[in-house]
Scaffold this active site. Structure first.
Site, PDB file in Angstrom:
ATOM      1  N   GLY C 156      50.032  46.018  37.770  1.00 33.37           N
ATOM      2  CA  GLY C 156      50.788  46.963  36.952  1.00 33.37           C
ATOM      3  C   GLY C 156      50.200  48.357  37.032  1.00 33.37           C
ATOM      4  N   CYS C 157      50.992  49.328  36.575  1.00 40.97           N
ATOM      5  CA  CYS C 157      50.569  50.728  36.675  1.00 40.97           C
ATOM      6  C   CYS C 157      49.395  51.029  35.747  1.00 40.97           C
ATOM      7  CB  CYS C 157      51.739  51.666  36.393  1.00 40.97           C
ATOM      8  SG  CYS C 157      52.636  51.296  34.875  1.00 40.97           S
ATOM      9  N   TYR C 158      49.512  50.667  34.471  1.00 41.21           N
ATOM     10  CA  TYR C 158      48.387  50.880  33.558  1.00 41.21           C
ATOM     11  C   TYR C 158      47.157  50.095  34.028  1.00 41.21           C
ATOM     12  CZ  TYR C 158      51.326  53.127  29.938  1.00 41.21           C
ATOM     13  OH  TYR C 158      52.137  53.975  29.226  1.00 41.21           O
ATOM     14  N   SER C 161      45.118  51.789  36.653  1.00 45.70           N
ATOM     15  CA  SER C 161      44.393  52.985  36.187  1.00 45.70           C
ATOM     16  C   SER C 161      43.174  52.640  35.341  1.00 45.70           C
ATOM     17  CB  SER C 161      45.342  53.880  35.385  1.00 45.70           C
ATOM     18  OG  SER C 161      45.477  53.433  34.047  1.00 45.70           O
ATOM     19  N   GLU C 319      46.457  58.674  38.384  1.00 46.16           N
ATOM     20  CA  GLU C 319      47.175  58.067  39.507  1.00 46.16           C
ATOM     21  C   GLU C 319      48.658  58.358  39.347  1.00 46.16           C
ATOM     22  OE1 GLU C 319      46.898  53.725  39.000  1.00 46.16           O
ATOM     23  OE2 GLU C 319      48.587  53.870  37.606  1.00 46.16           O
TER      24      GLU C 319
END
Lengths: 347, 347, 347, 347
Positions: C156-158, C161, C319
């Site tokens: 996932g994106c979070y 990061s 990001e």
């Protein structure tokens, strides 16, 4: 057979156009970036000035230097000038004398008339003898001339967005050379990376405003080029507006048809000139230009509508002011001039 | 019976806080704006500097003057100082000697300790003898003191967004005074109307970034006030971030409960202190703070969540950094000090 | 020797991640995009759905089809699933049975525990038997496993990061596995191209707000991966916020050092794991991460500050949520799995 | 003597115009908001639907109801209709029969010709017999008529921005009624609070685009009103563009002078009609309109430039599309109709 690379330099690489030039040239398959100059950043590496390039291997070895035409002529085959008007000419003269290809992104060599230059830029032209030699670097129109010149004047951002949609129609005599209106909307990067209150975030965000009404400097090159296309002097109405986006110009052109026009005729006219041009995208169907479809690219989108109620032809275009409107177009000029594929480093 | 008006002046009225002060005072039912000063705009009318106020009858008669404490003391009963730290004190001293109410929006009088001031602001305090006299202008906490003082230090924008949610919990001993983290997001107007590249539209738009990590200046007043509330020295972690909005601060506080906490206990704690306070909005149900609900107003929204997984208490707040975080709060201070209704000119 | 190309397909190509996947794969030197599916756009060409791709030669020949696993298995070697969780598994099962490389961008195969999946996604896992087989596609951590697997769960994106800055420190035992806080700010594209009022321009612009507090779904994979790194169960505090940018995630991590830490030690720790990783950019000097430096790229920027006042370590990362946080990372996974250069099509 | 208050209701109060109406009427000194309707929010309080109003005492007692003309006629003296065209007429008919003042913000009663309505709105007019009775609620032009009518058609946002600058010039015969071009830029709130992909944050942010070219619906009322002013049928060119701001319309008008024009003549012409009008701000000096100077207010800014090169007159205006272009103007209409001060609740 591998194409021979050219060594390239950028004079004035710390503004927005300069930054995009750095990006394009670092990724260009046939160009080797060998020097970047900037008075304020001299001594620093590319990585220090532009953290976004820090992962590129060259970013830590290329250092900004004070601009010096003699030194640049020794280092590079092609020199891009991303400088204010009036200053660019100072570098162009010695670079050309040294036989270097000079691609100028300023307004210094865009006009054929030193008198018009003075009218619009409020000072004498610094090198009027070069105006004959320079080629207006609009590749879709001046491809052959670009190939043969050492001095390219890369067009302004607004002019590109107006000339590409208008020139074919004027050349073909489909529209009148009179009564033309260009209403343009530009992102804030068009103002450059200048520390001025007018371009602070809070002054531009949630704001829309016209400026430079009614006599913006870009009118000079727009009208000169339109006059060449129409083979008669053309005076137009041009209203730029500042809108809260980083990049992108949207232009709406109001034109008067000469004789009876149809979508097919217009399409044929554009197709004839742009059918084989890689960066002009003619929109069909219901699509209208949208800056978000071209930002970050060298494409220009063009669409039109004939209005049966008013009899007018409305032509709309969208481009990235820093790419097709500046640095991308300059690289496209280099590609043509150096015999590289026209799209090299641009797609 | 009509309430007696006060004559008010603003020193340094051309920045963002100054502009909001002008707006609030022009519309205030019990204040008469009599003078605005600005070195750079001296001689111009309010209408010339701020076209948005041009329709107000006073905008064409009030002219910016060079700041002059003596003259201001003669003209006005209440003087707002919207100046950089270090400079504000120069005006406060003579104004207080002349017996004028001085409401300072800078950091000059927010701290009780001149030593801490020097640590965080890197120069000696310009008028340390006034630190005892000044009152920290957080009306929800220091209402009674504000009534009795001539010198009000209007709190910083970040501090307001952190102190209002944190103080009641610390005072009531519901959370530990240790391990506190405040993560804050601020709109760009917080940086002021300064012509710096970092705050240009294109540098802030489509960008999010932390700054001032780990020791931002506002920590000094935040920690001093939290220490007063907790009756023990408090050191916190504070991370400000710049986000692309004009106005608004969103703060997320990470707190450790002392003993067993419940939503009811927290609500009761806040209700006790803020139940009768007109500008604190406790959110119930599923709502979380959103800066768009408070921008342009003097309200602060507060919500919280107990996390059963981590045992922590998360408290979130939203305010307009230029209103509740600066000029609105300063007007609220004036209202209390002058005996006007607390919400006069603010709703 | 020219590297052999792979035929690739995208299931669910009309959302934001799908759009970026299309862009990356159209430009990929070793991948040939052969099919894109979308229920709502079936029958239309790529050019019709995404005008921005209209200048690519393939955009007028590739047409969206209804998704059909059997057909896809015949057409493509590698299939990307850009679908909602719960739905992705339906396609993964038959594609894997047919021996096709499946790179899933949903949450369906990111967890090892079907029980945790149910807790966070509120329905039974649709294909729990595949959880053992899938590899968490974080290339900087699972390079070797990715090479050998047919089923990649793109993170996932979070999580990306948070995990990239945190895992090296936990693995090296430099920070405690307790008390971790991740405060994240995400652009609106993270919510997908969904027609919901909450994500309208006017609801997000000039707004900042937390959401999903305190138990966001991404916690499940974040905590599972952090637990693997720390070799002990890890529970963290995670607060996502929505900010008005299109793309970009900025995460601020609050960590507690285990023993005495120094900048050198931290740098050495990161350097050891990321020194040869092409997409991790460790910031030195005074730079802090800024989403504008990574948006449109597959890079993640990481910087840190030791706070001598609080004893904490603050680590910040930036990001592009759609590239390194989704589609770029998925392509990076494909590159590794297929033996292409890791950066192919990504720089 | 205290002015007698009117009871007011809003039908369709959950869109953007409705929200601004709620805000204006909650703060109006002579209006008492007694009812708000909304199908989707029926049963909820104002505070629940609009957290930003939660601190207003009435926000917790006023509940949205299902719209019902009979009930509204009993509750309120003045009813605002913030509904889609075609639907508004359904409520207007019974409300007028009951003798209630009806202020309609839709397009239903703006035209005098039912035939033109059908041409532009693609369905028969729902209540053509009311078209004679309704007054076009442009207060600066129809003040006397507004005073005497029960049915006010509040003008559209684009029309207001075009008509106010154009009407005085046409009435005075200073410009030709032919060849008029209006190029307009609107914030996204103009599209309403509709859950459509086109208006998502990521579709509008960093995007500029024309739409509705060449025959936007608002042309119908613009041309009808311009024809009344010119006393001859007027057909204009109108191009709307969507720009990434929440609120604000900027219009640039291209006009052809009839006879010799001067700045003094134009100023005198505007001054004659707008000299005593509280919400029209004629800009002098070098200022050009900027939406940020009018957003949140009921003002419209107007400036002009004579272009000696082209012979054209350029007139530019800026307004808040939701205030002067919708709800503020509707309240201004109510003020005039009910005998309140024209600026009540608006400054």
């Amino acid at each position: 057979m591998k194409m021979k690379s050219k060594k390239v330099a950028i004079v004035g690489a710390s503004g927005y156009s300069g930054e995009v030039l750095v990006q394009l040239l670092l990724g260009h398959p046939h160009a080797e970036l060998v020097a970047v100059t900037s008075r304020q950043n001299a001594g620093q590496t590319l990585a220090q000035v532009f953290p976004k390039f820090a992962s590129h291997p060259k970013s830590k070895t290329i250092r900004f230097t004070e601009p010096n035409a003699e030194a640049l002529a020794k280092q590079a085959d092609v020199i891009f000038l991303a400088l204010p008007h009036g200053v660019a000419a100072e570098y162009a003269v010695p670079l050309l004398q040294a036989g270097r290809v000079t691609i100028d992104l300023s307004a210094d060599f865009r006009l054929k008339s030193a008198k018009v230059y003075k009218e619009f830029y409020a000072h004498d032209h610094p090198a009027p003898e070069l105006l004959k030699q320079s080629v207006y670097g609009l590749p879709e129109i001046y491809r052959d001339e670009i190939k043969k010149s050492l001095l390219i004047a890369s067009p302004g951002c607004y002019p590109t967005s107006i000339l590409l949609p208008a020139i074919p129609l004027l050349k073909a005599g489909l529209v009148k050379p009179t009564g033309i209106i260009a209403d343009s909307l530009s992102g804030v990067s068009g103002a450059g990376r200048k520390a001025e209150v007018d371009y602070l975030f809070c002054e531009c965000n949630e704001s829309v405003r016209p400026y430079g009404v009614p006599k913006h400097r870009h009118l000079s090159e727009i009208e000169e080029q339109l006059s060449f296309a129409a083979k008669t002097p053309v005076t137009i109405q041009f209203t730029p507006h500042l809108i809260p986006v980083n990049r992108g110009i949207l232009t709406t052109l109001y034109l008067e048809p000469k004789g009876k026009l149809s979508d097919d005729k217009i399409f044929a006219c554009y197709k004839k000139i742009y059918g084989d041009k890689p960066f002009v995208r003619l929109l069909d169907g219901k699509n209208l230009p949208d800056t978000k479809n071209v930002v970050g690219t060298n494409f220009i989108e063009i669409a039109w509508r004939l209005d049966s109620r008013t009899g007018r032809l409305i032509v709309m275009s969208a481009e990235d002011n820093l790419v097709k409107g500046a640095s991308g177009q300059a690289v496209q000029d280099m590609n043509i001039l150096c015999g590289f594929p026209e799209t090299a480093g641009l797609v």
